[in-house]
Design a protein around this motif. Structure first.
Motif, PDB file in Angstrom:
ATOM      1  N   MET A   1      46.153  50.548  50.754  1.00 36.30           N
ATOM      2  CA  MET A   1      46.975  51.708  50.537  1.00 36.30           C
ATOM      3  C   MET A   1      48.111  51.693  51.557  1.00 36.30           C
ATOM      4  O   MET A   1      47.876  51.464  52.739  1.00 36.30           O
ATOM      5  CB  MET A   1      46.136  52.974  50.705  1.00 36.30           C
ATOM      6  N   ARG A   2      49.314  51.927  51.084  1.00 35.72           N
ATOM      7  CA  ARG A   2      50.474  52.003  51.972  1.00 35.72           C
ATOM      8  C   ARG A   2      50.798  53.466  52.219  1.00 35.72           C
ATOM      9  O   ARG A   2      50.853  54.267  51.295  1.00 35.72           O
ATOM     10  CB  ARG A   2      51.672  51.302  51.351  1.00 35.72           C
TER      11      ARG A   2
ATOM     12  N   SER B   1      52.008  40.369  56.144  1.00 41.32           N
ATOM     13  CA  SER B   1      51.156  39.219  56.442  1.00 41.32           C
ATOM     14  C   SER B   1      50.112  39.597  57.488  1.00 41.32           C
ATOM     15  O   SER B   1      50.157  40.674  58.080  1.00 41.32           O
ATOM     16  CB  SER B   1      51.989  38.039  56.939  1.00 41.32           C
ATOM     17  N   ILE B   2      49.230  38.673  57.736  1.00 38.00           N
ATOM     18  CA  ILE B   2      48.136  38.874  58.689  1.00 38.00           C
ATOM     19  C   ILE B   2      48.676  39.197  60.083  1.00 38.00           C
ATOM     20  O   ILE B   2      48.061  39.954  60.829  1.00 38.00           O
ATOM     21  CB  ILE B   2      47.195  37.649  58.683  1.00 38.00           C
ATOM     22  N   THR B   3      49.839  38.660  60.420  1.00 37.36           N
ATOM     23  CA  THR B   3      50.411  38.911  61.748  1.00 37.36           C
ATOM     24  C   THR B   3      50.973  40.318  61.885  1.00 37.36           C
ATOM     25  O   THR B   3      51.328  40.731  62.990  1.00 37.36           O
ATOM     26  CB  THR B   3      51.498  37.880  62.098  1.00 37.36           C
TER      27      THR B   3
ATOM     28  N   ILE C   1      45.554  40.724  50.323  1.00 34.10           N
ATOM     29  CA  ILE C   1      45.920  42.123  50.064  1.00 34.10           C
ATOM     30  C   ILE C   1      47.265  42.452  50.710  1.00 34.10           C
ATOM     31  O   ILE C   1      48.138  43.053  50.087  1.00 34.10           O
ATOM     32  CB  ILE C   1      44.823  43.082  50.582  1.00 34.10           C
ATOM     33  N   LEU C   2      47.452  42.060  51.962  1.00 31.90           N
ATOM     34  CA  LEU C   2      48.702  42.354  52.657  1.00 31.90           C
ATOM     35  C   LEU C   2      49.906  41.741  51.940  1.00 31.90           C
ATOM     36  O   LEU C   2      50.984  42.344  51.898  1.00 31.90           O
ATOM     37  CB  LEU C   2      48.639  41.875  54.105  1.00 31.90           C
TER      38      LEU C   2
ATOM     39  N   HIS D   1      46.911  50.320  55.072  1.00 33.03           N
ATOM     40  CA  HIS D   1      45.502  50.474  55.430  1.00 33.03           C
ATOM     41  C   HIS D   1      44.665  49.612  54.491  1.00 33.03           C
ATOM     42  O   HIS D   1      44.696  49.806  53.276  1.00 33.03           O
ATOM     43  CB  HIS D   1      45.082  51.941  55.314  1.00 33.03           C
ATOM     44  N   VAL D   2      43.942  48.657  55.065  1.00 33.41           N
ATOM     45  CA  VAL D   2      43.091  47.764  54.278  1.00 33.41           C
ATOM     46  C   VAL D   2      41.643  48.169  54.523  1.00 33.41           C
ATOM     47  O   VAL D   2      41.161  48.109  55.657  1.00 33.41           O
ATOM     48  CB  VAL D   2      43.311  46.283  54.668  1.00 33.41           C
ATOM     49  N   ALA D   3      40.990  48.583  53.456  1.00 32.94           N
ATOM     50  CA  ALA D   3      39.579  48.957  53.560  1.00 32.94           C
ATOM     51  C   ALA D   3      38.774  47.748  54.017  1.00 32.94           C
ATOM     52  O   ALA D   3      39.248  46.615  53.975  1.00 32.94           O
ATOM     53  CB  ALA D   3      39.072  49.444  52.203  1.00 32.94           C
TER      54      ALA D   3
END
Length: 117
Positions: A1-2, A54-56, A47-48, A8-10
């Protein structure tokens, strides 16, 4: 959710699955804590990417784990350095009795920051 500039990544677990498939079939869990951490981060990265991040871009994470805290802390340190280099996000580790599947050893929840374009 943005929400604004934050994503926010569950909690994502280390399951190896095709998220683009219409039904989650063939779910497997890699063996070992480090392998599951790497897979959980790969799932978070997937997801990102849907949010052009990205992960960073992760600013904060919480890792829930089953098992020996010292072993998990050592694995977490190694995997985070591998993924983030020297710039690791703020984080917490929480030991739990179990997760949703007995094969699951870790779950990672993350908050990323990426300016909306």
């Amino acid at each position: 959710m943005r929400v604004g500039d934050t994503i926010h990544v569950a909690g994502m677990v280390g399951m190896d699955v095709d998220f683009d498939a219409p039904v989650l079939e063939g779910i497997t869990f890699p063996r070992g804590i480090e392998s599951q951490m790497r897979q959980a981060y790969a799932n978070i990265a997937w997801i990102l990417a849907k949010f052009d991040a990205s992960i960073t871009d992760i600013a904060q994470q919480t890792l829930f784990f089953v098992g020996d805290g010292a072993e998990v802390a050592a694995a977490n340190k190694a995997v985070r350095r591998e993924i983030f280099g020297d710039k690791t996000p703020a984080s917490a580790m929480v030991g739990v009795h179990n997760l949703f599947d007995p094969r699951c050893l870790v779950e990672i929840q993350a908050i990323a920051y990426r300016t909306v374009r």
